[in-house]
Structures are given as structure tokens and as C-alpha cells.
Design an enzyme around this catalytic site. Structure first.
Site, PDB file in Angstrom:
ATOM      1  N   THR A  73       0.887  -1.151   0.000  1.00 13.77           N
ATOM      2  CA  THR A  73       0.000   0.000   0.000  1.00 13.77           C
ATOM      3  C   THR A  73       0.927   1.203   0.000  1.00 13.77           C
ATOM      4  O   THR A  73       2.144   1.048   0.112  1.00 13.77           O
ATOM      5  CB  THR A  73      -0.899  -0.105   1.257  1.00 13.77           C
ATOM      6  OG1 THR A  73      -1.705  -1.254   1.102  1.00 13.77           O
ATOM      7  CG2 THR A  73      -1.736   1.104   1.493  1.00 13.77           C
TER       8      THR A  73
ATOM      9  N   ASN B  43      -3.498  -3.243  -2.971  1.00 10.20           N
ATOM     10  CA  ASN B  43      -3.388  -4.358  -2.041  1.00 10.20           C
ATOM     11  C   ASN B  43      -1.971  -4.915  -2.092  1.00 10.20           C
ATOM     12  O   ASN B  43      -1.078  -4.351  -1.497  1.00 10.20           O
ATOM     13  CB  ASN B  43      -4.453  -5.436  -2.280  1.00 10.20           C
ATOM     14  CG  ASN B  43      -4.591  -6.339  -1.067  1.00 10.20           C
ATOM     15  OD1 ASN B  43      -4.149  -5.982   0.015  1.00 10.20           O
ATOM     16  ND2 ASN B  43      -5.191  -7.503  -1.224  1.00 10.20           N
TER      17      ASN B  43
ATOM     18  N   ASP C 197      -9.106  -8.875   0.467  1.00  7.17           N
ATOM     19  CA  ASP C 197      -9.324  -8.253   1.786  1.00  7.17           C
ATOM     20  C   ASP C 197     -10.699  -8.590   2.359  1.00  7.17           C
ATOM     21  O   ASP C 197     -10.996  -8.263   3.511  1.00  7.17           O
ATOM     22  CB  ASP C 197      -9.133  -6.729   1.713  1.00  7.17           C
ATOM     23  CG  ASP C 197      -7.695  -6.334   2.029  1.00  7.17           C
ATOM     24  OD1 ASP C 197      -6.926  -7.196   2.472  1.00  7.17           O
ATOM     25  OD2 ASP C 197      -7.339  -5.154   1.825  1.00  7.17           O
TER      26      ASP C 197
ATOM     27  N   SER D 126      -7.192  -2.008   6.392  1.00 10.06           N
ATOM     28  CA  SER D 126      -6.408  -1.601   7.566  1.00 10.06           C
ATOM     29  C   SER D 126      -5.889  -0.166   7.430  1.00 10.06           C
ATOM     30  O   SER D 126      -5.302   0.369   8.377  1.00 10.06           O
ATOM     31  CB  SER D 126      -5.198  -2.522   7.737  1.00 10.06           C
ATOM     32  OG  SER D 126      -5.615  -3.822   7.995  1.00 10.06           O
TER      33      SER D 126
ATOM     34  N   GLY E  12       1.423  -1.344   4.726  1.00 15.20           N
ATOM     35  CA  GLY E  12       1.833  -2.479   5.560  1.00 15.20           C
ATOM     36  C   GLY E  12       0.745  -3.481   5.880  1.00 15.20           C
ATOM     37  O   GLY E  12       0.842  -4.167   6.902  1.00 15.20           O
TER      38      GLY E  12
END
Ligand code: GLY
Length: 569
Positions: A382, A402, A424, A454, A474
Site C-alpha cells: 500500500t 493491495n 481483503d 487496515s 503495511g
């Protein structure tokens, strides 16, 4: 064409290179000779991103009269050209804006599952999860959101799009010199690019790439020109849509014209919470960070972490137990609120945080339910960038395909990578995704639904003014890295450089282990092991970009873990 990389000296050559006819050249930016500056200080404006050219372009836009939002748009478009592993127009992301007038805005342009998607689409006849299909190739792509998000962002811009997009068009059309790590990364992915494309993309070079080679992306330049000339429809309709749908039909893809035409970004109610004397603004669901960050900060708030000290075994144990509890809730409760009722208020309340910490034991390791989950891979591409201007506008953007280069599939004739964001979703309850995260019903696949993320772009206010602009890539480590960066700066009074570059660690409930970077101290590892923790060394955790603004002084620090660079004045 002269090519050189001056990693230790400031930019020395001014560009004379080729610029488009639609906007004035950004004469401070030379795409063939540039430096990677890890830190700048200034008083007027700054951008810190994963690529020096993108940061320089954002700053050049501010020097031409643009505000932080103009710089954000120009930087994001430039990243889509110079950082193809994660900068994108074929993916999605989140933007958090603090305007000088005191309003907070969040824009959600997360990808959506296509209309033809279904809950069990990645299960075989025996019900086994086919992660190869959710992680690579045409079927792994959600409907891209980046361009829709960009047009939502334009509401707060002061310059016309044609000026903001032109640097990206020039970089794509005339090329730019690639860095050593980009060359290595493109070479490492050559076989996958060949496997997942029917039209050979420009990213494959038979004899391999090397630092300083020029990457020219004519198809991408043409796509950007259609966006410049036709606006959002230049991507979601017409020629670009035709090329995307044609690409889908060349393999097993399911994104259709309707999916593209109907895609809309959403302005959502920002998550704003207090931490001691600070106000923290972050992204709501489908960013899990909007739940996990307030949860973790609240669980920490009454603990004497400052006394324990940075990277002491006690502090790491406390923060690990906090992370474990937050990520357990992530797996069970979190998903797209447009599709699933998530008890956000309860999960983010101080009372709930206090209750969650009641069974916290200072001496020993807690345990997570013993379910076999995957190993976290090192590739979590990302990208994040932070921006601020002299007027008090601040912008925090995290955007993604992603994995590195997303699905690895480039839209033939359009020149950009499509995401592999479908991974995801929770493709089957309890089955880990590529980041080892498990999920349940809340994050099951449904047509039009956004997959849980995230990404946690965040802004901290001090005295009601922007103080920190923070974020990182990350995968699932994103939220813990933002959490740790905030704790480092707000509790341990750490310098910006140290908060960005000192070793990080990560616990995500399952797998039940603490991941640490190579530089994480051996003695602390041993102390944690004695308490009962499994400690596993892994690759770099995140690439954090931080801007700190205090008493009119701007300090922007880029992570030393990549080519990331700060620019400003
Ligand atoms: N694809 C990474 C994330 O959204 O969390």
C-alpha cells in the site's frame, strides 16, 4: 538523457525536459535526475510520500499557488505513474482532510465487489478456499475507486484538474528514471506479469531493468488524458471502461460496465476522538483503523507506558496485549457498515476499552484461540503520503492496489494495474487472507460491498491545529504502526525521525505471535519469550510518513525503509 541519483545532495538540476501543452511546466522537478531527501524542515508546505518525484510535484503545485488539497491530487496522480507497485488509478484508498476552517473530511474510495461477485466465489466444489484466485489475476480485482475519490477531493481544490494532472501525464508520456529498488521490484515480478497478462505490459523488459532506466507509459498517459478531458467519465465510461471490460473478458474477470458507471466515492463522518490533550482524526469503516486506533489509544490511556520506556519489554508486552484485543474484535465485528451493522460506538467507547483491559496480566503472555493462520508475507504494498500547507490545511492519504502491483494484471491499452483487493474480504470464515487476517460474516463478500481495510490515514490536532499528519502502508500492520508512531510521539516524546525509523512490532491476535523487525533488541525479545510470547522476526514493518507542525515550523520525515522522500519549503 542524463541519469543520475544523488541520494545525499539536494536536487541540483532544473528540468528542461518535455512538458505537456495544457499546463505550465513544473520547472523544479527533473524526472531524470532527482534525489531522495529523507527529511525537510520549512514553514510553508510539505509533502512526504513513497517517491521523491511525487513529493516534489506536490510541493511544486503549492509553489504555483495551490493548497494542500491541490498538492494531494497532483501527488496521488504522480504516484500512479512513478510508483506502479502501489500508487494507482486501478485501486482505492482513503483521504482524511483537516481544512484550515476547522472542518474535518474523510473520503472513502475503497474498491467495491462487482455485481457478479458472490459470497462463495472463491470456494471450490468441496468448499475449499482458492486464495490463488482472490490474490492474483483478473478475478481478484474489485471495482477501482481512486479516480472517483480524486474527483470528490477536487471540491476542496483551488486549481483546475488540468494543471494538477499534467505532471503525471508528462511523467507517463516522456518517462522518468527508475530507482534501483523499482528496477529490482519490476525484475522480481517479471514472471507474474507474464502469467497474469495477455497483452505484454511495458513493465516487462526482457533483459531486465536497472537503476536509471527510463520507464515510459504511453497507454497510461492516454488514460490520464481521457480523465483530464472527460473528468470522472474519462475513467468509468467510454474508452477506458471499454478497455477494462475487454481486459476482464480476456480471462476470468467479472467487472462490467455497470459496475464502473455506478461506482461512487463516499464522504463519511470522520472518526474524531480525544487522547489526553490531543484530538485525533482518522478514517471510519471500511477502514478498520477507525475502530482499532481509538480502541487501542483508549486501552493505553490510563496505563503508565511512559514510565516503562520505549521498547522496554513491559511497554511492548502492554501494547501487544492491546493489539491482540483490538484485532480479535476486528476479525469478528468489522466490515462495511453499508452492509453490516457494526457496534462502532460500543467498540470505541472508553468504558469498553477499560473492560477489555480487565483481564490484562502484566507478567505473562495472553493467548489467542489456537487457529492455524497464515504467515504474513513481506510484500504489503500500500502507499501513504502526508501533506500540509501554510494556511493550516493538512491531508493524510493512504491508497492501495493491495499486494505489490495488485492483481499483476495491467488493463491492456490503458496501461494501469488493477487491484487484488477482493482478498481483503473474508473469502471463507476463519481462512486467513494474504496478511494472515481472518474474518467472519461482517466482512463476507456481497455485490457492491466494500472489503475491510487496515489503512489508517490520521491527523492529530494540538490546540485545535494540525500537529501530526501520519500514515503508513503495511497490510494489517498499518494500524499497529500508526498506533506505535502516535505512542512514540505523544507518550515517549520521541523525535519525528526516531518515531518513523526505530524498530516496530506487530501482533494481530491470529497468528498468536509478536512480529518484530530485524533491529528490534535481542534482550527485549528474550524477555518477551520468557513471559511466554512467540517472537518472530520478519521484514520491514510499514513505511511511515510523518509531518509534524509546531510553532509554524514544518518537519517532514520519510521512512528510511524505502525510496520514500520528503519535499517542502
Ligand atoms: N489492502 C490493504 C488494506 O486495505 O488494508
Amino acid at each position: 538523457m542524463k541519469v543520475s541519483f544523488l541520494y545525499t545532495f539536494p536536487l541540483v538540476l532544473l528540468a528542461t525536459a518535455c512538458f505537456g501543452q495544457h499546463a505550465a511546466p513544473l520547472s523544479a522537478v527533473n524526472p531524470y535526475e532527482y534525489t531522495i531527501q529523507k527529511k525537510i524542515t520549512g514553514s510553508t508546505g510539505a509533502v512526504v510520500s513513497a517517491h521523491p518525484l511525487a513529493s516534489e510535484i506536490g510541493v511544486a503545485i503549492m509553489k504555483q499557488g495551490g493548497n494542500a488539497i491541490d498538492a494531494t491530487i497532483a501527488t496521488q496522480l504522480a504516484l500512479a505513474v512513478v510508483y506502479p507497485a502501489a500508487g494507482n488509478i486501478g485501486g482505492g484508498g482513503f483521504t482524511v482532510i483537516r481544512l484550515a476552517n476547522g472542518s474535518n473530511i474523510t473520503i472513502d474510495y475503497r474498491e467495491k465487489a462487482p455485481n457478479k461477485a458472490s459470497r462463495d466465489m472463491y470456494l471450490d466444489k468441496q468448499g475449499n478456499a482458492q486464495t490463488a484466485l482472490s490474490q492474483n489475476g483478473h478475478l481478484s480485482s474489485g471495482v477501482p475507486g481512486t479516480i472517483a475519490g480524486l474527483f470528490d477531493c477536487m471540491k476542496y481544490a483551488s486549481l483546475p484538474l488540468k494543471k494538477l494532472i499534467q505532471p503525471a501525464i508528462d511523467l507517463a508520456e516522456k518517462g522518468f528514471a527508475i530507482t534501483e529498488s523499482e528496477a529490482r521490484s519490476l525484475n522480481n515480478h517479471k514472471e507474474e506479469f507474464a502469467k497474469y497478462n495477455t497483452v505484454t505490459p511495458v513493465f516487462i523488459r526482457q533483459n531486465g531493468w536497472k537503476a536509471g532506466d527510463t520507464l515510459v507509459q504511453k497507454d497510461l498517459a492516454n488514460t490520464l488524458k481521457r480523465i483530464r478531458d472527460k473528468g470522472k467519465a474519462g475513467f468509468y465510461e467510454g474508452e477506458t471502461a471499454k478497455l477494462i471490460v475487454a481486459e476482464m473478458k480476456r480471462a476470468n474477470g467479472i467487472i462490467g460496465y455497470d459496475d464502473l458507471k455506478k461506482y461512487e466515492a463516499k464522504e463519511r463522518e470522520p472518526v474524531v476522538f480525544d487522547y489526553k490533550t490531543y484530538k485525533i482524526i482518522t478514517m471510519p469503516l471500511p477502514s478498520s483503523g477507525g475502530v482499532l486506533l481509538p480502541q487501542m489509544m483508549h486501552m493505553l490511556e490510563d496505563q503508565p507506558v511512559k514510565e516503562y520506556g520505549f521498547l522496554s519489554a513491559q511497554a511492548v508486552q502492554l501494547m501487544t496485549e492491546i493489539e491482540r484485543r483490538a484485532y480479535a474484535d476486528r476479525a469478528k465485528y468489522l466490515g462495511d457498515v453499508d452492509f453490516y451493522k457494526v457496534p462502532v460506538k460500543k467498540l470505541t467507547s472508553k468504558e469498553y476499552a477499560a473492560n477489555r483491559m480487565k483481564d490484562y496480566n502484566k507478567q505473562t503472555a495472553g493467548t489467542s484461540v489456537a487457529i492455524q493462520a497464515g504467515i504474513i508475507p513481506e510484500s504489503e504494498e500500500t502507499t501513504h503520503f502526508s501533506v500540509c500547507d501554510k494556511n493550516g490545511n493538512a491531508v493524510s492519504v493512504t491508497t492501495t492496489l493491495n499486494g505489490s502491483y495488485g492483481s499483476k494484471t495491467v488493463v491492456g491499452g490503458a496501461g494501469f494495474f488493477l487491484n487484488n483487493e477482493m482478498d481483503d474480504f473474508s473469502i471463507k470464515p476463519g481462512v486467513p487472507n494474504m496478511y494472515g487476517a481472518v474474518g467472519a460474516d461482517a466482512n463476507a463478500i456481497a455485490p457492491g460491498k466494500r472489503m475491510l481495510s487496515s489503512m489508517t490515514p490520521t491527523i492529530v490536532l494540538k490546540g485545535n491545529q494540525p500537529y501530526l499528519v501520519v500514515g503508513t502502508p503495511g497490510g494489517t500492520t498499518i494500524t499497529t504502526s500508526v498506533f506505535q508512531t502516535l505512542v512514540d510521539m505523544l507518550e515517549f516524546d520521541m523525535s519525528t525521525d526516531d518515531a518513523v525509523n526505530k524498530p516496530k512490532f506487530h501482533h494481530q491476535w491470529l497468528p498468536d505471535e509478536i512480529y518484530v523487525e530485524a533491529a528490534f533488541p535481542q534482550t527485549v525479545r528474550q524477555q518477551l519469550q520468557q513471559m511466554g510470547y512467540k517472537v518472530t522476526q520478519r521484514g520491514a514493518i510499514g513505511r511511515t510518513e510523518v509531518i509534524k507542525i509546531e510553532n509554524g515550523r514544518i518537519e517532514a520525515v520519510a521512512d528510511s525503509r524505502g525510496d520514500d522522500a520528503a519535499a517542502g519549503y
